[in-house]
Design an enzyme around this catalytic site. Structure first.
Site, PDB file in Angstrom:
ATOM      1  N   LYS A 185     -62.873  29.847 -62.015  1.00 40.15           N
ATOM      2  CA  LYS A 185     -61.533  30.293 -61.657  1.00 40.15           C
ATOM      3  C   LYS A 185     -61.541  30.637 -60.169  1.00 40.15           C
ATOM      4  O   LYS A 185     -62.518  31.224 -59.678  1.00 40.15           O
ATOM      5  CB  LYS A 185     -61.156  31.534 -62.486  1.00 40.15           C
ATOM      6  CG  LYS A 185     -60.983  31.224 -63.969  1.00 40.15           C
ATOM      7  CD  LYS A 185     -59.705  30.440 -64.206  1.00 40.15           C
ATOM      8  CE  LYS A 185     -59.453  30.233 -65.691  1.00 40.15           C
ATOM      9  NZ  LYS A 185     -58.218  29.448 -65.929  1.00 40.15           N
ATOM     10  N   LYS A 242     -66.276  24.759 -64.653  1.00 41.91           N
ATOM     11  CA  LYS A 242     -65.011  25.120 -64.001  1.00 41.91           C
ATOM     12  C   LYS A 242     -65.093  26.593 -63.654  1.00 41.91           C
ATOM     13  O   LYS A 242     -65.458  27.417 -64.489  1.00 41.91           O
ATOM     14  CB  LYS A 242     -63.859  24.841 -64.970  1.00 41.91           C
ATOM     15  CG  LYS A 242     -62.597  25.663 -64.785  1.00 41.91           C
ATOM     16  CD  LYS A 242     -61.466  25.074 -65.623  1.00 41.91           C
ATOM     17  CE  LYS A 242     -60.497  26.125 -66.125  1.00 41.91           C
ATOM     18  NZ  LYS A 242     -59.468  25.547 -67.014  1.00 41.91           N
ATOM     19  N   ASP A 259     -51.881  21.920 -65.170  1.00 44.11           N
ATOM     20  CA  ASP A 259     -52.017  22.625 -66.451  1.00 44.11           C
ATOM     21  C   ASP A 259     -50.648  23.235 -66.767  1.00 44.11           C
ATOM     22  O   ASP A 259     -49.811  22.604 -67.435  1.00 44.11           O
ATOM     23  CB  ASP A 259     -53.128  23.682 -66.315  1.00 44.11           C
ATOM     24  CG  ASP A 259     -53.260  24.628 -67.502  1.00 44.11           C
ATOM     25  OD1 ASP A 259     -52.435  24.563 -68.417  1.00 44.11           O
ATOM     26  OD2 ASP A 259     -54.195  25.476 -67.522  1.00 44.11           O
ATOM     27  N   GLY A 285     -58.412  25.035 -72.736  1.00 50.77           N
ATOM     28  CA  GLY A 285     -58.677  26.065 -73.736  1.00 50.77           C
ATOM     29  C   GLY A 285     -57.861  27.307 -73.471  1.00 50.77           C
ATOM     30  O   GLY A 285     -57.392  27.524 -72.346  1.00 50.77           O
ATOM     31  N   ASP A 340     -60.041  26.278 -60.890  1.00 58.12           N
ATOM     32  CA  ASP A 340     -58.732  26.475 -61.529  1.00 58.12           C
ATOM     33  C   ASP A 340     -58.068  27.703 -60.906  1.00 58.12           C
ATOM     34  O   ASP A 340     -58.589  28.812 -61.013  1.00 58.12           O
ATOM     35  CB  ASP A 340     -58.918  26.673 -63.042  1.00 58.12           C
ATOM     36  CG  ASP A 340     -57.588  26.804 -63.789  1.00 58.12           C
ATOM     37  OD1 ASP A 340     -56.517  26.763 -63.137  1.00 58.12           O
ATOM     38  OD2 ASP A 340     -57.620  26.957 -65.028  1.00 58.12           O
ATOM     39  N   SER A 381     -65.316  27.007 -68.865  1.00 56.30           N
ATOM     40  CA  SER A 381     -64.468  27.679 -67.899  1.00 56.30           C
ATOM     41  C   SER A 381     -65.054  29.064 -67.678  1.00 56.30           C
ATOM     42  O   SER A 381     -65.205  29.841 -68.624  1.00 56.30           O
ATOM     43  CB  SER A 381     -63.045  27.785 -68.462  1.00 56.30           C
ATOM     44  OG  SER A 381     -62.233  28.543 -67.598  1.00 56.30           O
ATOM     45  N   LYS A 425     -52.968  21.054 -73.330  1.00 54.28           N
ATOM     46  CA  LYS A 425     -53.207  22.177 -74.235  1.00 54.28           C
ATOM     47  C   LYS A 425     -52.217  22.073 -75.377  1.00 54.28           C
ATOM     48  O   LYS A 425     -51.003  21.970 -75.141  1.00 54.28           O
ATOM     49  CB  LYS A 425     -53.021  23.516 -73.517  1.00 54.28           C
ATOM     50  CG  LYS A 425     -54.147  23.843 -72.551  1.00 54.28           C
ATOM     51  CD  LYS A 425     -53.939  25.181 -71.891  1.00 54.28           C
ATOM     52  CE  LYS A 425     -55.071  25.464 -70.902  1.00 54.28           C
ATOM     53  NZ  LYS A 425     -54.757  26.599 -70.032  1.00 54.28           N
ATOM     54  N   GLU A 441     -57.323  22.646 -60.344  1.00 52.44           N
ATOM     55  CA  GLU A 441     -56.378  22.771 -61.449  1.00 52.44           C
ATOM     56  C   GLU A 441     -55.284  23.764 -61.072  1.00 52.44           C
ATOM     57  O   GLU A 441     -55.570  24.874 -60.603  1.00 52.44           O
ATOM     58  CB  GLU A 441     -57.141  23.240 -62.698  1.00 52.44           C
ATOM     59  CG  GLU A 441     -56.288  23.363 -63.955  1.00 52.44           C
ATOM     60  CD  GLU A 441     -57.114  23.790 -65.167  1.00 52.44           C
ATOM     61  OE1 GLU A 441     -58.358  23.687 -65.118  1.00 52.44           O
ATOM     62  OE2 GLU A 441     -56.514  24.241 -66.154  1.00 52.44           O
TER      63      GLU A 441
END
Ligand code: OSB
Ligand code: MG
Length: 370
Positions: free
Chosen positions: A164, A162, A239, A291, A189, A136, A263, A214
Site C-alpha cells: 500500500k 503489493k 480498482d 481482495g 496500491d 497485499s 472485485k 493501483e
C-alpha cells in the site's frame, strides 16, 4: 429456481495483523454472511465484502445490513427466476449497493452449482484449475516491519508483492524495497491517495519498474487517470473506479488503465464480474482478482472467479492464515509451494462451512421468509 428463505448473519472476527491503507487501520472485521435456501433444503453461501466504515466505498457493514434485510432479501424470496445469472435482474430497480447485491447473488451461484453437483469455478466457466496468488501488504509502522512481511511472503512462494502506498509512504519506501529485494514482482496500491498535482512523483517512480500503480487517483475518476497514464510508463490499474462492465469499457476507451482489478462485491457479483472479465479480455486488458480481507466464504468465491480465462495476473487471493487464527471454512485456504491455489473439486464453493464456528462468532442474525 426459487429461494424459500434467506438467513443473514453478522460475524465479528479479529484479524491476525492489523491492515492499514491510505484511509485507515482495520483490526477486526464485521462480516455479513448470507445463506440462501430452497424448499428442498439446498443451500448456498455468500459474503458481504463491505468494510466497517464507508471509506473504500460508500457501502459499509451497517448500510449493507439494512439494504439486505429490508430491501434486497424481500425482493428475492419466493420469486421465480431462471438461474443464478438472472438474480441481478431481480434487483435491477435498486441503484448502487453492489456489495449488498453481491452477497445474495454469489450465494445463489453457490447454491446452483451445488444443485448441479459441479464446482462453482466450472459452473462460472472457469478454465484454470490452479490460480496464481499474490499478497497485499498494508502500511506498516516501520520499513523494517515491511521488509519482514515481504520476506515472509516471498518465502511462502507468493508470486507478487503489493504494498500500500500513501503520501507519507511511497517513493523512499519503494526505493528501499527495491534495494533490499531486487527485481521482485512488485506493485503499489494508493487507494485514491493522490491527485494530478502528483504527476511528477509518479514520473519519478517509473524508475522502479513496478508492475502497476493501483487506483492512484480519485475513487470516482477515470478522466484524470487517463491523463496520468499518458504521462507515465508504469501501467495504471483501476480498482475503486470500476463498478461494471460499462465502467470498464469507458475506462479502457479513454486510456485510463492498462489493467483492471475485479472485485466481486464492488461490481455486484459473479454475473457482472464475468461481464467485466469479458470486456477486458476483448480489449486485451489483463484482469486480476482483488481482495477485501474476506473470510473463507468470500475467499472461496474469489478463487472460483479467478479461474476465468482473463485473470492472467496474480490476484490478492491468499491463504486464510494470513488473516484468521481460524477460518469459517474447512479446509482453510492454503497455497502451494509455487504460490498457487488449486481450485477445489467439490461442488459449489468447494469448501465446507463451519456452521458452529459461525454461530459462535455471530453478533446478529435475521431470517427473511416473508
Ligand atoms: O484496495 O485492494 C484494496 C483491503 C481492503 C480494502 C481495499 C483493498 C484491500 C486490500 C487487501 O488490498 C486485499 C486482501 O488481502 O484481501
Ligand atoms: Mg485496491
Amino acid at each position: 429456481m426459487k429461494i424459500k428463505q434467506i438467513e443473514l448473519i453478522e460475524i465479528k472476527m479479529p484479524l491476525v495483523h492489523f491492515f492499514e491503507t491510505s484511509f485507515g487501520r482495520t483490526y477486526e472485521r464485521r462480516i455479513i454472511l448470507a445463506r440462501v435456501e430452497t424448499a428442498d433444503g439446498a443451500e448456498g453461501w455468500g459474503e458481504c465484502t463491505a468494510g466497517e466504515t464507508p471509506s473504500y466505498c460508500e457501502e459499509w457493514t451497517e448500510s449493507c445490513w439494512t439494504v439486505l434485510t429490508e430491501i434486497l432479501s424481500p425482493m428475492l424470496v419466493h420469486r421465480e427466476f431462471e438461474s443464478a445469472a438472472h438474480v441481478w435482474d431481480l434487483m435491477k430497480k435498486i441503484r448502487g449497493n453492489r456489495m449488498a447485491k453481491a452477497t445474495l447473488e454469489t450465494a445463489v451461484w453457490d447454491l446452483e452449482a451445488k444443485q448441479l453437483n459441479v464446482p462453482l469455478w466450472k459452473h462460472l466457466g472457469g478454465v484454470n484449475a490452479e490460480i496464481d496468488c499474490g499478497v497485499s501488504i498494508g502500511i506498516q509502522d516501520s520499513v523494517e516491519q515491511l521488509f519482514e512481511k515481504i520476506q515472509t511472503e516471498l518465502d511462502a512462494g507468493y508470486k507478487r508483492i503489493k504494498i500500500k502506498i500513501a503520501p507519507h509512504w511511497d517513493y523512499e519506501v519503494i526505493e528501499k524495497v527495491r534495494k533490499r529485494f531486487g527485481d521482485i514482482p512488485l506493485m503499489g496500491d494508493a487507494n485514491s491517495a493522490y491527485s494530478l498535482a502528483d504527476v511528477d512523483l509518479f514520473k519519478r517512480m517509473d524508475e522502479f519498474n513496478l508492475m502497476m500503480f493501483e487506483q492512484p487517483l480519485a475513487h470516482d475518476d477515470v478522466f484524470d487517470h487517463a491523463k496520468l497514464q499518458r504521462e507515465i510508463k508504469t501501467p495504471v490499474c483501476l480498482d475503486e473506479s470500476i463498478h461494471s462492465a460499462e465502467d470498464a469499457r469507458k475506462a479502457i476507451e479513454l486510456g485510463a488503465c492498462k489493467i483492471i482489478n475485479v472485485k466481486l462485491g464492488r461490481v455486484g457479483g459473479h454475473s457482472e464480474a464475468k461481464r467485466v472479465e469479458q470486456t477486458a479480455r476483448e480489449n486485451s486488458i489483463p484482469v486480476w482478482c482483488g481482495g477485501m480481507l474476506e473470510s473463507g466464504i468470500g475467499r472461496a468465491h474469489n478463487i472460483a472467479m479467478s479461474t476465468l480465462q482473463g485473470f492472467t495476473l496474480p490476484g490478492d487471493v491468499s491463504a486464510s492464515k494470513r488473516y484468521w487464527a481460524e477460518d469459517i471454512i474447512e479446509p482453510s485456504v492454503e497455497i502451494t509451494a509455487n504460490g498457487t491455489i488449486i481450485a477445489p473439486k467439490k461442488a459449489g464453493i468447494g469448501f465446507d462451512v463451519k456452521r458452529d464456528r459461525i454461530d459462535r462468532l455471530a453478533v446478529r442474525r435475521e431470517e427473511i421468509k416473508n
